[in-house]
Design a protein around this motif. Sequence first.
Motif, PDB file in Angstrom:
ATOM      1  N   TYR A  39      -1.536  12.834   0.040  1.00 18.76           N
ATOM      2  CA  TYR A  39      -1.977  13.504  -1.180  1.00 18.76           C
ATOM      3  C   TYR A  39      -1.971  15.021  -1.021  1.00 18.76           C
ATOM      4  CZ  TYR A  39      -3.446   9.022  -3.075  1.00 18.76           C
ATOM      5  OH  TYR A  39      -3.459   7.744  -3.551  1.00 18.76           O
ATOM      6  N   GLN A  40      -2.289  15.501   0.182  1.00 15.42           N
ATOM      7  CA  GLN A  40      -2.298  16.944   0.411  1.00 15.42           C
ATOM      8  C   GLN A  40      -0.897  17.518   0.224  1.00 15.42           C
ATOM      9  OE1 GLN A  40      -5.100  18.796   0.859  1.00 15.42           O
ATOM     10  NE2 GLN A  40      -3.745  20.553   0.585  1.00 15.42           N
ATOM     11  N   SER A  41       0.118  16.819   0.728  1.00 13.81           N
ATOM     12  CA  SER A  41       1.499  17.281   0.551  1.00 13.81           C
ATOM     13  C   SER A  41       1.866  17.340  -0.925  1.00 13.81           C
ATOM     14  CB  SER A  41       2.475  16.357   1.272  1.00 13.81           C
ATOM     15  OG  SER A  41       2.287  16.439   2.654  1.00 13.81           O
ATOM     16  N   MET A  42       1.407  16.354  -1.690  1.00 13.49           N
ATOM     17  CA  MET A  42       1.704  16.346  -3.125  1.00 13.49           C
ATOM     18  C   MET A  42       1.005  17.505  -3.828  1.00 13.49           C
ATOM     19  SD  MET A  42       1.778  12.372  -4.228  1.00 13.49           S
ATOM     20  CE  MET A  42       3.160  12.303  -5.347  1.00 13.49           C
ATOM     21  N   ARG A  43      -0.230  17.794  -3.435  1.00 14.84           N
ATOM     22  CA  ARG A  43      -0.969  18.902  -4.060  1.00 14.84           C
ATOM     23  C   ARG A  43      -0.326  20.245  -3.728  1.00 14.84           C
ATOM     24  NH1 ARG A  43      -5.721  15.683  -3.063  1.00 14.84           N
ATOM     25  NH2 ARG A  43      -5.824  16.481  -0.959  1.00 14.84           N
ATOM     26  N   ASP A  44       0.179  20.369  -2.493  1.00 15.99           N
ATOM     27  CA  ASP A  44       0.760  21.630  -2.045  1.00 15.99           C
ATOM     28  C   ASP A  44       2.215  21.814  -2.478  1.00 15.99           C
ATOM     29  OD1 ASP A  44      -1.655  22.096  -0.826  1.00 15.99           O
ATOM     30  OD2 ASP A  44      -0.961  21.585   1.197  1.00 15.99           O
ATOM     31  N   ALA A  45       2.846  20.760  -2.943  1.00 18.06           N
ATOM     32  CA  ALA A  45       4.269  20.827  -3.297  1.00 18.06           C
ATOM     33  C   ALA A  45       4.476  21.538  -4.630  1.00 18.06           C
ATOM     34  CB  ALA A  45       4.847  19.413  -3.369  1.00 18.06           C
ATOM     35  N   SER A  46       5.675  22.052  -4.775  1.00 17.77           N
ATOM     36  CA  SER A  46       6.046  22.657  -6.055  1.00 17.77           C
ATOM     37  C   SER A  46       6.190  21.532  -7.080  1.00 17.77           C
ATOM     38  CB  SER A  46       7.371  23.401  -5.911  1.00 17.77           C
ATOM     39  OG  SER A  46       8.430  22.472  -5.739  1.00 17.77           O
ATOM     40  N   PRO A  47       6.192  21.880  -8.376  1.00 14.45           N
ATOM     41  CA  PRO A  47       6.371  20.831  -9.396  1.00 14.45           C
ATOM     42  C   PRO A  47       7.652  20.016  -9.179  1.00 14.45           C
ATOM     43  CG  PRO A  47       5.596  22.839 -10.431  1.00 14.45           C
ATOM     44  CD  PRO A  47       5.886  23.189  -8.988  1.00 14.45           C
ATOM     45  N   GLY A  48       8.726  20.679  -8.779  1.00 11.93           N
ATOM     46  CA  GLY A  48       9.982  19.962  -8.531  1.00 11.93           C
ATOM     47  C   GLY A  48       9.869  19.009  -7.352  1.00 11.93           C
ATOM     48  N   GLN A  49       9.211  19.464  -6.287  1.00 10.86           N
ATOM     49  CA  GLN A  49       9.026  18.598  -5.111  1.00 10.86           C
ATOM     50  C   GLN A  49       8.114  17.425  -5.448  1.00 10.86           C
ATOM     51  OE1 GLN A  49       7.535  21.742  -2.575  1.00 10.86           O
ATOM     52  NE2 GLN A  49       9.362  21.646  -1.281  1.00 10.86           N
ATOM     53  N   THR A  50       7.075  17.700  -6.229  1.00 13.83           N
ATOM     54  CA  THR A  50       6.151  16.627  -6.627  1.00 13.83           C
ATOM     55  C   THR A  50       6.896  15.569  -7.435  1.00 13.83           C
ATOM     56  OG1 THR A  50       4.285  18.156  -6.651  1.00 13.83           O
ATOM     57  CG2 THR A  50       4.023  16.100  -7.877  1.00 13.83           C
ATOM     58  N   MET A  90       8.957  13.487  -5.120  1.00 12.19           N
ATOM     59  CA  MET A  90       8.110  12.571  -4.348  1.00 12.19           C
ATOM     60  C   MET A  90       7.695  11.370  -5.196  1.00 12.19           C
ATOM     61  SD  MET A  90       5.715  15.397  -2.514  1.00 12.19           S
ATOM     62  CE  MET A  90       5.238  14.847  -0.895  1.00 12.19           C
ATOM     63  N   ILE A  91       7.351  11.617  -6.446  1.00 11.91           N
ATOM     64  CA  ILE A  91       6.921  10.530  -7.332  1.00 11.91           C
ATOM     65  C   ILE A  91       8.085   9.588  -7.625  1.00 11.91           C
ATOM     66  CG2 ILE A  91       6.130  10.023  -9.682  1.00 11.91           C
ATOM     67  CD1 ILE A  91       4.349  12.569  -9.420  1.00 11.91           C
ATOM     68  N   VAL A  92       9.269  10.150  -7.875  1.00 14.28           N
ATOM     69  CA  VAL A  92      10.452   9.317  -8.130  1.00 14.28           C
ATOM     70  C   VAL A  92      10.752   8.454  -6.910  1.00 14.28           C
ATOM     71  CG1 VAL A  92      12.965   9.392  -8.463  1.00 14.28           C
ATOM     72  CG2 VAL A  92      11.474  10.805  -9.890  1.00 14.28           C
ATOM     73  N   GLU A  93      10.716   9.036  -5.706  1.00 14.36           N
ATOM     74  CA  GLU A  93      10.988   8.282  -4.479  1.00 14.36           C
ATOM     75  C   GLU A  93       9.959   7.176  -4.276  1.00 14.36           C
ATOM     76  OE1 GLU A  93      11.101  11.236  -1.410  1.00 14.36           O
ATOM     77  OE2 GLU A  93      13.116  11.920  -1.976  1.00 14.36           O
ATOM     78  N   LEU A  94       8.693   7.485  -4.512  1.00 21.44           N
ATOM     79  CA  LEU A  94       7.632   6.488  -4.367  1.00 21.44           C
ATOM     80  C   LEU A  94       7.806   5.359  -5.369  1.00 21.44           C
ATOM     81  CD1 LEU A  94       4.982   5.685  -2.967  1.00 21.44           C
ATOM     82  CD2 LEU A  94       3.783   7.074  -4.658  1.00 21.44           C
ATOM     83  N   CYS A 127       0.839  -1.200   0.000  1.00 19.01           N
ATOM     84  CA  CYS A 127       0.000   0.000   0.000  1.00 19.01           C
ATOM     85  C   CYS A 127       0.867   1.241   0.000  1.00 19.01           C
ATOM     86  CB  CYS A 127      -0.888   0.033   1.236  1.00 19.01           C
ATOM     87  SG  CYS A 127      -1.944  -1.391   1.371  1.00 19.01           S
ATOM     88  N   THR A 128       0.632   2.097  -0.957  1.00 21.61           N
ATOM     89  CA  THR A 128       1.331   3.373  -0.962  1.00 21.61           C
ATOM     90  C   THR A 128       0.565   4.314  -0.065  1.00 21.61           C
ATOM     91  OG1 THR A 128       0.091   4.100  -2.890  1.00 21.61           O
ATOM     92  CG2 THR A 128       2.206   3.041  -3.293  1.00 21.61           C
ATOM     93  N   ASP A 129       1.174   4.669   1.040  1.00 19.98           N
ATOM     94  CA  ASP A 129       0.530   5.556   2.006  1.00 19.98           C
ATOM     95  C   ASP A 129       1.229   6.902   1.939  1.00 19.98           C
ATOM     96  OD1 ASP A 129      -0.984   6.570   4.071  1.00 19.98           O
ATOM     97  OD2 ASP A 129       0.310   5.741   5.631  1.00 19.98           O
ATOM     98  N   HIS A 130       0.895   7.657   0.921  1.00 17.51           N
ATOM     99  CA  HIS A 130       1.502   8.971   0.805  1.00 17.51           C
ATOM    100  C   HIS A 130       0.449  10.038   1.063  1.00 17.51           C
ATOM    101  CE1 HIS A 130       0.318   7.563  -3.194  1.00 17.51           C
ATOM    102  NE2 HIS A 130      -0.047   8.793  -3.412  1.00 17.51           N
TER     103      HIS A 130
END
Length: 155
Positions: free
Chosen positions: A54-65, A68-72, A49-52
């Motif tokens: 979603y609010q952090s992803m929505r609030d993150a800058s494109p670079g941070q997003t 996060m996706i690469v790490e996941l 289960c990916t427990d990430h």
Amino acid sequence: MAEDDKPDMSNFRVIVLLAVDETEYSEYAFNWYRDFVHRPGNFLVLLHCTDHDYQSMRDASPGQTKTMIVELTEKMKFIEDKFGQLMNHAGISGRIQRGSGKPGEAIIKAANDEGASMIVTGTRGHGKIKRTFLGSVSDYVVHHSPVPVIICRKH
């Protein structure tokens, strides 16, 4: 995975759902299942289960997003490779499935969707106070599961 893509599990007597993540507790639960529960007629569904947040992803800058996706993605590949090798080495029939959302809810949903006969999961063994504030996936699963649950606690 589409309904048509699912392997034919009609030859298996028991479908076991084993919840896994990248921790040593999941590997312990897998090994415990392999050593004490597994039978040749079982079909093992490993659920990650990916427990990430979603609010952090929505609030993150494109670079941070993107980070996060690469790490996941790397984390999921690591889990799939590790447990795929463990299953192959042990000669266990099964597959690895990805879930999303809150892990406890995803485990119960997958158990229902797969027609699981039992659920096996590890536990981190959080103390009472930490469990009260953070919640416990294994507590949730035990209280909401339609099938027996085996919780493997590493000492």
